[in-house]
Enzyme design. Structure first.
Site, PDB file in Angstrom:
ATOM      1  N   LYS A  22      -5.235 -10.283  -7.169  1.00 18.13           N
ATOM      2  CA  LYS A  22      -6.411 -10.366  -6.292  1.00 18.13           C
ATOM      3  C   LYS A  22      -7.515  -9.413  -6.746  1.00 18.13           C
ATOM      4  O   LYS A  22      -7.224  -8.301  -7.183  1.00 18.13           O
ATOM      5  CB  LYS A  22      -5.949  -9.983  -4.880  1.00 18.13           C
TER       6      LYS A  22
ATOM      7  N   LYS B 252     -10.803  -3.647  -4.325  1.00 16.49           N
ATOM      8  CA  LYS B 252     -11.597  -2.415  -4.378  1.00 16.49           C
ATOM      9  C   LYS B 252     -10.873  -1.326  -5.149  1.00 16.49           C
ATOM     10  O   LYS B 252     -11.487  -0.428  -5.709  1.00 16.49           O
ATOM     11  CB  LYS B 252     -11.817  -1.868  -2.956  1.00 16.49           C
TER      12      LYS B 252
ATOM     13  N   LYS C 141       0.821  -1.218   0.000  1.00 15.15           N
ATOM     14  CA  LYS C 141       0.000   0.000   0.000  1.00 15.15           C
ATOM     15  C   LYS C 141       0.849   1.259   0.000  1.00 15.15           C
ATOM     16  O   LYS C 141       0.482   2.267  -0.601  1.00 15.15           O
ATOM     17  CB  LYS C 141      -0.938   0.015   1.218  1.00 15.15           C
TER      18      LYS C 141
HETATM   19  P1  TYM Z   1     -10.931  -5.436   3.749  1.00 19.85           P
HETATM   20  O1  TYM Z   1     -11.910  -4.363   4.069  1.00 19.85           O
HETATM   21  O2  TYM Z   1      -9.875  -5.170   2.751  1.00 19.85           O
HETATM   22  O3  TYM Z   1     -11.696  -6.747   3.270  1.00 19.85           O
HETATM   23  C1  TYM Z   1     -12.792  -7.269   4.007  1.00 19.85           C
HETATM   24  C2  TYM Z   1     -12.727  -8.785   3.981  1.00 19.85           C
HETATM   25  O4  TYM Z   1     -12.789  -9.246   2.623  1.00 19.85           O
HETATM   26  C3  TYM Z   1     -11.723 -10.140   2.378  1.00 19.85           C
HETATM   27  N1  TYM Z   1     -11.298 -10.010   0.971  1.00 19.85           N
HETATM   28  C4  TYM Z   1     -11.218 -11.028   0.114  1.00 19.85           C
HETATM   29  N2  TYM Z   1     -11.479 -12.341   0.257  1.00 19.85           N
HETATM   30  C5  TYM Z   1     -11.314 -13.129  -0.832  1.00 19.85           C
HETATM   31  N3  TYM Z   1     -10.883 -12.661  -2.040  1.00 19.85           N
HETATM   32  C6  TYM Z   1     -10.605 -11.349  -2.221  1.00 19.85           C
HETATM   33  N4  TYM Z   1     -10.210 -10.897  -3.413  1.00 19.85           N
HETATM   34  C7  TYM Z   1     -10.765 -10.473  -1.107  1.00 19.85           C
HETATM   35  N5  TYM Z   1     -10.585  -9.129  -0.936  1.00 19.85           N
HETATM   36  C8  TYM Z   1     -10.906  -8.875   0.343  1.00 19.85           C
HETATM   37  C9  TYM Z   1     -10.624  -9.709   3.334  1.00 19.85           C
HETATM   38  O5  TYM Z   1      -9.700 -10.761   3.565  1.00 19.85           O
HETATM   39  C10 TYM Z   1     -11.419  -9.346   4.567  1.00 19.85           C
HETATM   40  O6  TYM Z   1     -11.701 -10.500   5.336  1.00 19.85           O
HETATM   41  N6  TYM Z   1      -7.735  -5.315   7.614  1.00 19.85           N
HETATM   42  C11 TYM Z   1      -9.048  -5.793   7.175  1.00 19.85           C
HETATM   43  C12 TYM Z   1     -10.188  -5.273   8.014  1.00 19.85           C
HETATM   44  C13 TYM Z   1     -10.058  -5.456   9.495  1.00 19.85           C
HETATM   45  C14 TYM Z   1     -10.250  -6.669  10.199  1.00 19.85           C
HETATM   46  C15 TYM Z   1     -10.045  -6.336  11.571  1.00 19.85           C
HETATM   47  C16 TYM Z   1     -10.577  -7.965   9.816  1.00 19.85           C
HETATM   48  C17 TYM Z   1      -9.748  -4.484  10.407  1.00 19.85           C
HETATM   49  N7  TYM Z   1      -9.754  -5.002  11.634  1.00 19.85           N
HETATM   50  C18 TYM Z   1     -10.145  -7.307  12.564  1.00 19.85           C
HETATM   51  C19 TYM Z   1     -10.677  -8.944  10.831  1.00 19.85           C
HETATM   52  C20 TYM Z   1     -10.464  -8.594  12.168  1.00 19.85           C
HETATM   53  C21 TYM Z   1      -9.259  -5.348   5.743  1.00 19.85           C
HETATM   54  O7  TYM Z   1      -8.658  -4.414   5.281  1.00 19.85           O
HETATM   55  O8  TYM Z   1     -10.266  -5.991   5.106  1.00 19.85           O
END
Ligand code: TYM
Length: 344
Positions: free
Chosen positions: A207, A210, A115
């Protein structure tokens, strides 16, 4: 290690463009876990501001993720849905855990490197310490299980390292205060199913994300039937027919991805999909994939629209959830302060 009551926690960032990867890798699992666990699901708005956000858009995106949670089937009464910034214990525990986490651990985080890119000196400090806030999100509830997509695996490992070091550093006071051998459970990542890493529809080795500049690379939860059909029809594939066995997907990332998506949407596995579509060409398979996707995602998109038309309702769900989350988090934060020796 004493037994901890099973508790599920997970979060999704309100950064717009919720997509099929978020749904299949995370939110769909959140929904399933409600049947067996107490669950807390968080719209992690503080994580979102580690990179610049437009304030009005951020507000809309917080409501959008909340609407998606509800539209996908999370029950905000039986479980908890809230946004992170309404529960200040997350940020307070994050600071305490900043003093537990080691610089060397954070320097290994690949997501920060991705990032921050080449201009690392100009990345926010928040982006660097992001994984510690994530550990605090989980540990402030002493959550035991964390459903996430595969891209979050390294962050979950860090959360476990932080929990373990805190338990060791403060072992004498943890025991003295009656918490036994460990105050924090080591949270277990739940990275399961055929779609833990959904790939871009344009590039099978990247991947689905967003932030991809090409909207054709992803299926958004807000896409209508026509758009879903068009994106899948344009999705990159190879020239072969589908194999009859999972081993035949090796070295065919695009085919593997589409079969995984189909399997996750149908609640089955890749082997079963290939029993249905082995030897089919992509035109046939993609037509079935479009039908299944529209059948599964159509009602979700529709419900999200309806919910987003009533921001008052969404805000009331978040407020109610924050109140219940705060009660749990504050009690745990008080215990942490006692353990560390902070007066309160
Ligand atoms: P974020 O907001 O990027 O994504 C949310 C969830 O979606 C999953 N994900 C995917 N799974 C499969 N294939 C993909 N292409 C894909 N893109 C995203 C992510 O793995 C995630 O589960 N850091 C985290 C948010 C967070 C969090 C937490 C999660 C903050 N605090 C505590 C668990 C526990 C994030 O940026 O997810």
């Amino acid at each position: 290690m004493p037994p901890f009551a099973p508790l599920v926690f997970s979060g999704v960032q309100p950064t717009g463009n919720l997509h099929l990867g978020n749904y299949l890798g995370a939110i769909k699992r959140f929904v399933q876990l409600q049947a067996t666990h107490n669950c807390i699901y968080c719209v992690v708005d503080l994580h979102a501001i580690t990179v610049p956000q437009k304030p009005a858009e951020l507000t809309a995106h917080i409501r959008e993720v909340t609407a998606a949670f509800i539209a996908c089937g999370i029950d905000p009464k039986a479980h908890i849905i809230f946004n992170q910034s309404q529960v200040s214990a997350h940020a307070e525990l994050a600071f305490i855990l900043n003093c537990t986490a080691r610089l060397g651990w954070l320097n290994r985080m690949t997501q920060f490197k991705d990032k921050a890119g080449k201009d690392r000196e100009n990345a926010s400090v928040g982006l660097y310490t992001y994984p510690v806030l994530m550990a605090a999100d989980i540990l402030v509830y002493r959550a035991t299980h964390v459903p996430v997509g595969e891209d979050q695996k390294q962050h979950l490992e860090l959360s476990r390292d932080i929990a373990q070091k805190f338990n060791l550093d403060f072992a004498p006071t943890i025991a003295e205060k009656g918490f036994g051998e460990a105050f924090f459970p080591l949270p277990e990542p739940l990275i399961q199913g055929p779609a833990t890493r959904v790939m871009s529809l344009r590039e099978g080795t990247k991947k689905m994300s967003k932030s991809d500049a090409s909207d054709n690379s992803r299926i958004n939860l807000s896409d209508n039937a026509d758009v879903i059909a068009q994106k899948f029809r344009r999705a990159r594939t190879d020239a072969d027919v589908l194999p009859t066995e999972v081993a035949g997907l090796a070295g065919r990332p695009e085919a593997d991805n589409l079969v995984g998506i189909y399997a996750a949407l149908q609640d089955t596995d890749k082997a079963n999909v290939l029993r249905q579509f082995g030897n089919a060409n992509f035109a046939t398979f993609k037509a079935a994939l479009v039908d299944l996707s529209v059948a599964r995602l159509g009602p979700i998109g529709h419900e999200m629209q309806k919910l987003q038309a009533d921001p008052g309702y969404i805000d009331s769900v978040l407020k109610d959830g924050a109140g219940r989350a705060r009660a749990i988090a504050n009690a745990n934060l008080d215990a942490v302060k006692d353990i560390v020796g902070l007066l309160r």
